[in-house]
Design a protein around this motif. Structure first.
Motif, PDB file in Angstrom:
ATOM      1  N   ARG A 201     -25.931 -10.975 -39.366  1.00  0.00           N
ATOM      2  CA  ARG A 201     -26.616  -9.755 -38.932  1.00  0.00           C
ATOM      3  C   ARG A 201     -27.887 -10.138 -38.195  1.00  0.00           C
ATOM      4  NH1 ARG A 201     -30.468  -6.656 -41.248  1.00  0.00           N
ATOM      5  NH2 ARG A 201     -30.549  -7.853 -43.173  1.00  0.00           N
TER       6      ARG A 201
ATOM      7  N   TRP B 228     -20.525 -12.388 -42.577  1.00  0.00           N
ATOM      8  CA  TRP B 228     -21.020 -11.848 -41.318  1.00  0.00           C
ATOM      9  C   TRP B 228     -22.413 -12.383 -41.053  1.00  0.00           C
ATOM     10  CZ3 TRP B 228     -18.770  -9.057 -45.201  1.00  0.00           C
ATOM     11  CH2 TRP B 228     -17.547  -8.461 -44.906  1.00  0.00           C
TER      12      TRP B 228
ATOM     13  N   TRP C 193     -22.768  -6.136 -37.314  1.00  0.00           N
ATOM     14  CA  TRP C 193     -22.558  -7.402 -37.986  1.00  0.00           C
ATOM     15  C   TRP C 193     -21.540  -8.222 -37.200  1.00  0.00           C
ATOM     16  CZ3 TRP C 193     -22.117  -6.573 -43.992  1.00  0.00           C
ATOM     17  CH2 TRP C 193     -23.263  -5.946 -44.460  1.00  0.00           C
TER      18      TRP C 193
ATOM     19  N   GLN D  47     -22.750  -1.499 -40.727  1.00  0.00           N
ATOM     20  CA  GLN D  47     -22.164  -2.811 -40.459  1.00  0.00           C
ATOM     21  C   GLN D  47     -21.672  -2.960 -39.027  1.00  0.00           C
ATOM     22  OE1 GLN D  47     -19.018  -2.891 -43.343  1.00  0.00           O
ATOM     23  NE2 GLN D  47     -20.336  -1.771 -44.711  1.00  0.00           N
TER      24      GLN D  47
END
Length: 116
Positions: A21, A19, A6, A3
């Motif tokens: 990405r 989030w 993100w 993550q």
């Protein structure tokens, strides 16, 4: 799922709703349970998807598959990028035992919205 790349997305009131990405030159919106809400889209579409999803789904009923294959009705008690905690739905009974089930983040397949 890693993550670190993100990008946090917040509503106008500052509440985190998920989030975004990056995938190649496009973006994938990810909700607070770590679920992808769409395939790769442009930045604006990713933001709009997260805004539409909001956070109301966190208050919904879910079910958790038990080791024997049965499904247990649960509510989400905690959601963070570190873990998710589901709680057996006790229908608001004051004296009921409090049974919690720690889960990894993102949410595993064993956790799903209640099938009605």
């Amino acid at each position: 799922m890693e993550q670190t790349d993100w990008i946090e997305h917040r509503r106008h009131d500052g509440e985190r709703v998920g989030w975004i990405r990056m995938v190649g030159e496009q973006f994938v919106p990810v909700d607070l349970l770590g679920r992808e809400l769409s395939g790769p889209v442009d930045w604006l579409e990713a933001e709009e998807t997260l805004d539409r999803a909001g956070i109301g789904y966190l208050a919904e009923l879910y079910e958790l598959r038990q080791p024997d294959g049965s499904w247990l009705r649960v509510r989400l008690a905690e959601v963070s990028p570190e873990r998710i905690v589901a709680k057996k739905d006790d229908f608001g009974a004051v004296g009921a035992p409090q049974l919690y089930y720690p889960l990894p983040f993102p949410a595993p397949e064993e956790l799903r919205p209640l099938q009605r």
